[in-house]
Design a protein around this motif. Sequence first.
Motif, short mmCIF file in Angstrom:
data_model
loop_
_atom_site.label_atom_id
_atom_site.label_comp_id
_atom_site.label_asym_id
_atom_site.label_seq_id
_atom_site.Cartn_x
_atom_site.Cartn_y
_atom_site.Cartn_z
N LEU A 1 0.69 -0.93 -0.45
CA LEU A 1 0.12 -0.06 0.13
C LEU A 1 0.87 1.46 -0.14
N ILE A 2 -0.05 2.71 -0.51
CA ILE A 2 1.23 3.52 -0.78
C ILE A 2 0.54 4.51 0.80
N ASN A 3 1.72 5.01 1.67
CA ASN A 3 1.20 6.12 2.66
C ASN A 3 1.83 6.82 2.38
N PHE A 4 1.58 8.05 3.29
CA PHE A 4 2.19 9.53 3.50
C PHE A 4 1.75 9.63 4.82
N THR A 5 3.00 10.02 5.10
CA THR A 5 3.31 10.87 6.76
C THR A 5 3.92 11.83 7.32
N ALA A 6 2.70 13.02 7.67
CA ALA A 6 3.67 14.43 8.01
C ALA A 6 3.67 14.53 9.09
N PRO A 7 4.86 15.34 9.15
CA PRO A 7 5.25 15.28 10.82
C PRO A 7 4.76 16.53 11.40
N GLY B 1 -3.70 7.64 3.38
CA GLY B 1 -3.07 6.67 2.27
C GLY B 1 -4.13 5.06 2.67
N GLN B 2 -3.27 4.16 2.80
CA GLN B 2 -4.35 2.29 1.99
C GLN B 2 -4.15 2.49 1.16
N ALA B 3 -3.73 3.19 0.12
CA ALA B 3 -4.17 3.12 -1.34
C ALA B 3 -3.53 2.07 -2.56
N PHE B 4 -3.39 0.76 -3.31
CA PHE B 4 -3.09 0.62 -4.14
C PHE B 4 -2.77 1.42 -5.19
N ASP B 5 -1.18 2.08 -6.05
CA ASP B 5 -0.92 2.70 -7.11
C ASP B 5 -1.12 1.98 -8.53
N ARG B 6 -1.32 1.40 -8.50
CA ARG B 6 -1.52 -0.03 -9.95
C ARG B 6 -2.05 -1.05 -9.04
N GLN B 7 -2.10 -2.01 -9.65
CA GLN B 7 -3.58 -3.37 -9.68
C GLN B 7 -1.97 -4.32 -9.15
N PRO B 8 -2.79 -4.36 -7.62
CA PRO B 8 -2.12 -5.42 -7.42
C PRO B 8 -1.78 -6.55 -7.04
N ASP B 9 -0.64 -7.61 -7.01
CA ASP B 9 -0.33 -8.82 -7.41
C ASP B 9 -0.48 -10.05 -6.59
N ILE C 1 -8.88 -2.08 -1.72
CA ILE C 1 -8.61 -1.25 -2.07
C ILE C 1 -8.39 -0.38 -3.00
N PRO C 2 -8.63 0.64 -2.74
CA PRO C 2 -9.02 1.32 -4.39
C PRO C 2 -7.38 1.88 -5.18
N ILE C 3 -7.47 1.82 -6.03
CA ILE C 3 -6.29 1.64 -6.89
C ILE C 3 -6.38 3.48 -7.34
N VAL C 4 -5.59 4.68 -7.20
CA VAL C 4 -5.49 5.72 -7.39
C VAL C 4 -4.18 5.86 -7.60
N PRO C 5 -4.81 6.86 -9.53
CA PRO C 5 -3.25 7.37 -9.64
C PRO C 5 -2.10 8.25 -9.01
N ARG C 6 -0.83 7.78 -9.75
CA ARG C 6 -0.21 8.65 -8.64
C ARG C 6 -0.26 10.04 -8.63
N LYS C 7 -0.67 10.88 -9.11
CA LYS C 7 -0.59 12.22 -9.13
C LYS C 7 -2.12 12.57 -8.00
N ARG C 8 -2.60 11.75 -8.26
CA ARG C 8 -3.88 11.46 -7.11
C ARG C 8 -3.43 11.57 -6.07
N ILE C 9 -2.61 10.74 -5.41
CA ILE C 9 -1.72 10.11 -4.01
C ILE C 9 -0.99 11.02 -4.06
N GLU C 10 -0.19 12.05 -4.13
CA GLU C 10 0.65 13.40 -4.49
C GLU C 10 0.06 14.32 -4.48
N GLY C 11 -1.40 14.77 -4.24
CA GLY C 11 -2.24 16.23 -4.29
C GLY C 11 -2.46 15.80 -3.14
N ALA C 12 -3.04 14.10 -2.53
CA ALA C 12 -3.69 13.94 -0.89
C ALA C 12 -2.54 14.53 -0.15
#
Length: 567
Positions: free
Chosen positions: A88-94, A108-116, A141-152
């Motif tokens: 899963l893709i996660n992001f953390t801010a202090p 986060g808790q999202a995939f940025d591509r189809q899981p294996d 788990i939703p599959i979210v494009p990388r740009k949308r993940i970066e925006g979140a």
Amino acid sequence: MTPKNLSELLDIDELKSLQRKFAAATGMGCVSEDRNGRIIKSNYIADYCLYTRLSEEGRRRCKECDRSDVERAVASQKMVISRCHTGLINFTAPIMADGKHVGAIMGGQAFDRQPDMEKIKKLAQELGIPEDRYIEAAKEIPIVPRKRIEGAAELLSVTANILSEKACEALHAEERLKKMERASNAKLEFISKLSHDIRTPIGIINNMTNFALEDINEPEKVKDELQKIRAANTYLLNLINDVLDLSKIENGNIELNPEPYTFKDFSQYLGTLIQSMCDKKGITFKIESVNTVDPIYVDKMRFNQIGMNLLSNAVKYTPAGGTVTYINDAERLPDSRVRLRVTVKDTGIGMSPKFLKKIFTPYSQELDNPLRDKTTVSTGLGMSIVAKLIELMNGTISIESEVGKGTSITWEAILPGEGDNPANTVEQTSNASEMKKTALTGRVLLVEDNEINTMIAERLLEDIGLEIDSVANGKDGVAKFNESEPGFYDVILMDIQMPVMDGVEAMKTIRKLDREDAVRIPIYALTADVYSEKNVKIDSLGFNGVLLKPMERNAIYSALSKHLKTK
């Protein structure tokens, strides 16, 4: 200061609201935690993650990932995007407060591509999780494009910044509150000590007054008792002046007024007050003089303050059976100035090297001294006042002390010679008998609303040969002056705070009267306000000067002799 957690600094309901808004805007999960890793609030955790954490090994791996992400985010003080051990893709801010880590917020808790699915199946086997349930959970788990993940992630970073600002504000507010509490506690201690120090001379005055009444037929006893009352009264006035001057001392805004002071007079002053303190504790008190120059020119009140602070501290921290010694050493220099060296020694409890480094800091006390009497009350102001007064005299102070072996404090200063002092100094220190020999002549209009103050002023003015007319407020004072013939009154003494019409208004009204002596008659303000800045303001209003209460015969004579002739 102990590091703070986010949950101690933020309103939890407000934190929940921000996390809900983030989840609604991105469709992703959001979790916040304290600096120690404890979860504060989770808005959404996917079943995929819940299944993972049901496994002991999965829980360990998740914690390791979270800890690594937070450490990286805190080290860089910015958002970190990562892929966890489940893919899963996660992001953390202090969340920081004044540069210190207080917590973190994660999304986060999202995939940025189809899981294996084969890898997920293998992971389920490693973690001991039922494969079919784990695979089904992964599919949710939703599959979210990388740009949308970066925006979140950017949105979460902004949220973290908002939380950091709020945490910082809360931290500062708490620090301000603690500072106010410390100041309040210091003031309470100060008031407690002040109450004690005020009651001591009041006790002397009260008892000696009773003794004098009992001994009314024994003049020598009465004389001795009255002298003790006078000394205690002087100490009490100096103590009150000390409190009123405290803010001026701390701001470096205080004036020294040198006048002649003999070692004999100073010794008598000390002898009455310090000796009684030593007798009460069973301490030996010695006054020694290596060399004496008489008189020295010092500000008497400040000089007494220094002596009393040093000696009262010595007595306070010296047990019964000990000794306190005051050593005077003065030397006349070729330019007529005087080098003064004073040492106060005691055989008391002493002080540690650590405390000596901060002894001149206001409110400092060595409460952890093992020999200190726990019942001892002190403001912690005395030595800071002493140091500042000595600094004003361009002097120096040094201390030698050791716990259990006593203390020796030495201060030195170069004092002005006789020619360096104001011309009226001798007038101010002339004794009463000399004044009576050169009594003044004239009539004074006394404007004073307090009956006892009026009685005292009339007695003092009569003692120096003057005639007095008294009125009780400014309005009557103006009328009395206006009804008199020009030149009938030679001086007006005007109280400042009075009913009907105060002293300032009465003085201004007199100055505006259409008569030849209205502008030129000397008018002196009477006030109990010892702050010289205010006195200067009063003087600039149109008064010829200020006489402080309680009124002293010497000060009255010194002021009025500038305007009146002698008999």
